[in-house]
Scaffold this motif. Structure first.
Motif, mmCIF file in Angstrom:
data_model
loop_
_atom_site.group_PDB
_atom_site.id
_atom_site.type_symbol
_atom_site.label_atom_id
_atom_site.label_comp_id
_atom_site.label_asym_id
_atom_site.label_seq_id
_atom_site.Cartn_x
_atom_site.Cartn_y
_atom_site.Cartn_z
ATOM 1 N N ARG A 54 5.492 2.443 0.711
ATOM 2 C CA ARG A 54 6.226 3.327 -0.198
ATOM 3 C C ARG A 54 5.665 4.739 -0.071
ATOM 4 O O ARG A 54 4.461 4.944 -0.236
ATOM 5 N N VAL A 55 6.545 5.684 0.213
ATOM 6 C CA VAL A 55 6.123 7.054 0.510
ATOM 7 C C VAL A 55 6.932 8.024 -0.339
ATOM 8 O O VAL A 55 8.146 7.862 -0.489
ATOM 9 N N LEU A 56 6.260 9.043 -0.874
ATOM 10 C CA LEU A 56 6.939 10.099 -1.618
ATOM 11 C C LEU A 56 6.897 11.379 -0.801
ATOM 12 O O LEU A 56 5.826 11.833 -0.375
ATOM 13 N N ASP A 57 8.066 11.970 -0.589
ATOM 14 C CA ASP A 57 8.211 13.227 0.135
ATOM 15 C C ASP A 57 8.515 14.315 -0.889
ATOM 16 O O ASP A 57 9.649 14.434 -1.369
ATOM 17 N N GLY A 111 -0.179 5.358 -9.178
ATOM 18 C CA GLY A 111 -0.361 4.446 -8.062
ATOM 19 C C GLY A 111 0.911 3.835 -7.512
ATOM 20 O O GLY A 111 0.878 2.775 -6.892
ATOM 21 N N ALA A 112 2.048 4.510 -7.679
ATOM 22 C CA ALA A 112 3.330 3.932 -7.271
ATOM 23 C C ALA A 112 3.558 3.979 -5.767
ATOM 24 O O ALA A 112 4.412 3.250 -5.247
ATOM 25 N N ALA A 136 -2.450 12.873 -6.251
ATOM 26 C CA ALA A 136 -3.457 11.818 -6.291
ATOM 27 C C ALA A 136 -3.126 10.771 -7.359
ATOM 28 O O ALA A 136 -3.391 9.585 -7.174
ATOM 29 N N ARG A 137 -2.542 11.200 -8.449
ATOM 30 C CA ARG A 137 -2.208 10.261 -9.529
ATOM 31 C C ARG A 137 -1.183 9.222 -9.084
ATOM 32 O O ARG A 137 -1.304 8.040 -9.410
ATOM 33 N N ILE A 138 -0.159 9.648 -8.342
ATOM 34 C CA ILE A 138 0.933 8.724 -8.021
ATOM 35 C C ILE A 138 0.673 7.914 -6.749
ATOM 36 O O ILE A 138 1.513 7.097 -6.360
ATOM 37 N N ALA A 222 1.447 26.761 11.740
ATOM 38 C CA ALA A 222 1.477 25.721 10.712
ATOM 39 C C ALA A 222 0.228 24.866 10.880
ATOM 40 O O ALA A 222 -0.447 24.931 11.913
ATOM 41 N N ALA A 223 -0.072 24.071 9.866
ATOM 42 C CA ALA A 223 -1.235 23.180 9.944
ATOM 43 C C ALA A 223 -0.941 21.917 9.157
ATOM 44 O O ALA A 223 -0.226 21.941 8.139
ATOM 45 N N LEU A 224 -1.485 20.819 9.655
ATOM 46 C CA LEU A 224 -1.428 19.532 8.960
ATOM 47 C C LEU A 224 -2.777 19.260 8.331
ATOM 48 O O LEU A 224 -3.789 19.198 9.032
ATOM 49 N N HIS A 225 -2.810 19.077 7.015
ATOM 50 C CA HIS A 225 -4.011 18.649 6.305
ATOM 51 C C HIS A 225 -3.836 17.189 5.902
ATOM 52 O O HIS A 225 -2.825 16.836 5.272
ATOM 53 N N HIS A 226 -4.796 16.362 6.246
ATOM 54 C CA HIS A 226 -4.745 14.924 5.983
ATOM 55 C C HIS A 226 -5.915 14.547 5.081
ATOM 56 O O HIS A 226 -7.022 15.055 5.230
ATOM 57 N N ALA A 227 -5.673 13.677 4.097
ATOM 58 C CA ALA A 227 -6.728 13.238 3.183
ATOM 59 C C ALA A 227 -6.435 11.842 2.679
ATOM 60 O O ALA A 227 -5.316 11.345 2.812
ATOM 61 N N THR A 228 -7.464 11.218 2.091
ATOM 62 C CA THR A 228 -7.356 9.876 1.554
ATOM 63 C C THR A 228 -7.695 9.897 0.071
ATOM 64 O O THR A 228 -8.622 10.600 -0.362
ATOM 65 N N ARG A 229 -6.972 9.127 -0.705
ATOM 66 C CA ARG A 229 -7.173 9.045 -2.151
ATOM 67 C C ARG A 229 -8.511 8.388 -2.433
ATOM 68 O O ARG A 229 -8.855 7.350 -1.879
ATOM 69 N N CYS A 230 -9.305 9.001 -3.328
ATOM 70 C CA CYS A 230 -10.597 8.449 -3.720
ATOM 71 C C CYS A 230 -10.441 7.101 -4.414
ATOM 72 O O CYS A 230 -9.435 6.879 -5.091
#
Length: 230
Positions: A54-57, A111-112, A136-138, A222-230
């Motif tokens: 499930r992905v939110l754009d 966390g949806a 981060a919340r969703i 342009a730049a892509l920033h990638h991160a992971t939810r704590c």
């Protein structure tokens, strides 16, 4: 309303995008010299989407990025503040789920989603840090974030040319394809004021995300920033 104030108040930003919705995708293709499609594909690859996720754009506009992400087999929902952009998207992409919503207060439970992404819209929110915390919340713990955004070219000579001349030419070019070329003056000003790649990474890391990294696209245009939810 022909141009949003630089304080980025949501009603002003929404009105600005309502006014350019009909030909927004065409204008983007022209002013990016066709690079927008390549940047969308790069965003999808960076997310590492799997079928069924499930992905939110966020800031999906007419859903062109949402449609690209859905080719992975993931279930992708687009959300945007501009009802004008959403109306165009629902007409031309009726199979793409599109929802009205503000990046600062998304209409989804905690966390949806497995991942969240935003392309060329984060610089238009009134409070960057609130938006990053809301993303981060969703997203579930361990979920992913990818931000694709205009950035700062890494080559000093090209950066000077880009900021001083190429960006200035964009509003003139859009007069041929956009119903509201003055809106692109605002968009150019927002690019100039946007944090550089390391500074944006620090803001993301301070907002509930870890393992933050980035990759330049088109020499840093342009730049892509990638991160992971704590």
């Amino acid at each position: 309303m022909t141009r949003a104030d630089l304080d980025k108040q949501p009603p002003a930003v929404a009105a600005m995008f309502d006014g350019v919705a009909e030909r927004y995708d065409l204008a983007n293709r022209i002013i990016s010299f066709g690079q927008d499609a390549r940047w969308r594909r790069a965003t999808s690859v960076a997310l590492g989407l799997r079928p069924g996720e499930r992905v939110l754009d966020v800031g999906a506009g007419t859903g062109v990025s949402t449609e690209e992400l859905a080719r992975s087999g993931a279930y992708v929902v687009g959300v945007d503040l501009s009802t004008g952009m959403l109306a165009v998207g629902r007409r031309v992409r009726p199979a793409v789920p599109l929802v009205a919503g503000d990046a600062l207060c998304l209409p989804f439970p905690d966390g949806a989603f497995d991942a969240v992404t935003i392309s060329f819209a984060l610089r238009n929110v009134v409070d960057l840090d609130v938006a990053l915390r809301e993303f981060a919340r969703i997203v579930r713990p361990g979920g992913r974030l990818v931000v694709c955004e205009c950035s700062h070219p890494t080559n000093p000579a090209f950066r000077t040319l880009y900021l001083a001349h190429l960006l200035r030419a964009i509003p003139m070019v859009t007069r041929w394809v956009s119903s509201n070329p003055d809106a692109y003056v605002y968009l150019i000003e927002s690019i100039r004021a946007w944090p550089n790649q390391p500074d944006l990474a620090k803001r993301i890391a301070a907002s509930g995300w870890q393992r933050v990294n980035w990759r330049n696209l088109s020499g840093g245009v342009a730049a892509l920033h990638h991160a992971t939810r704590c």
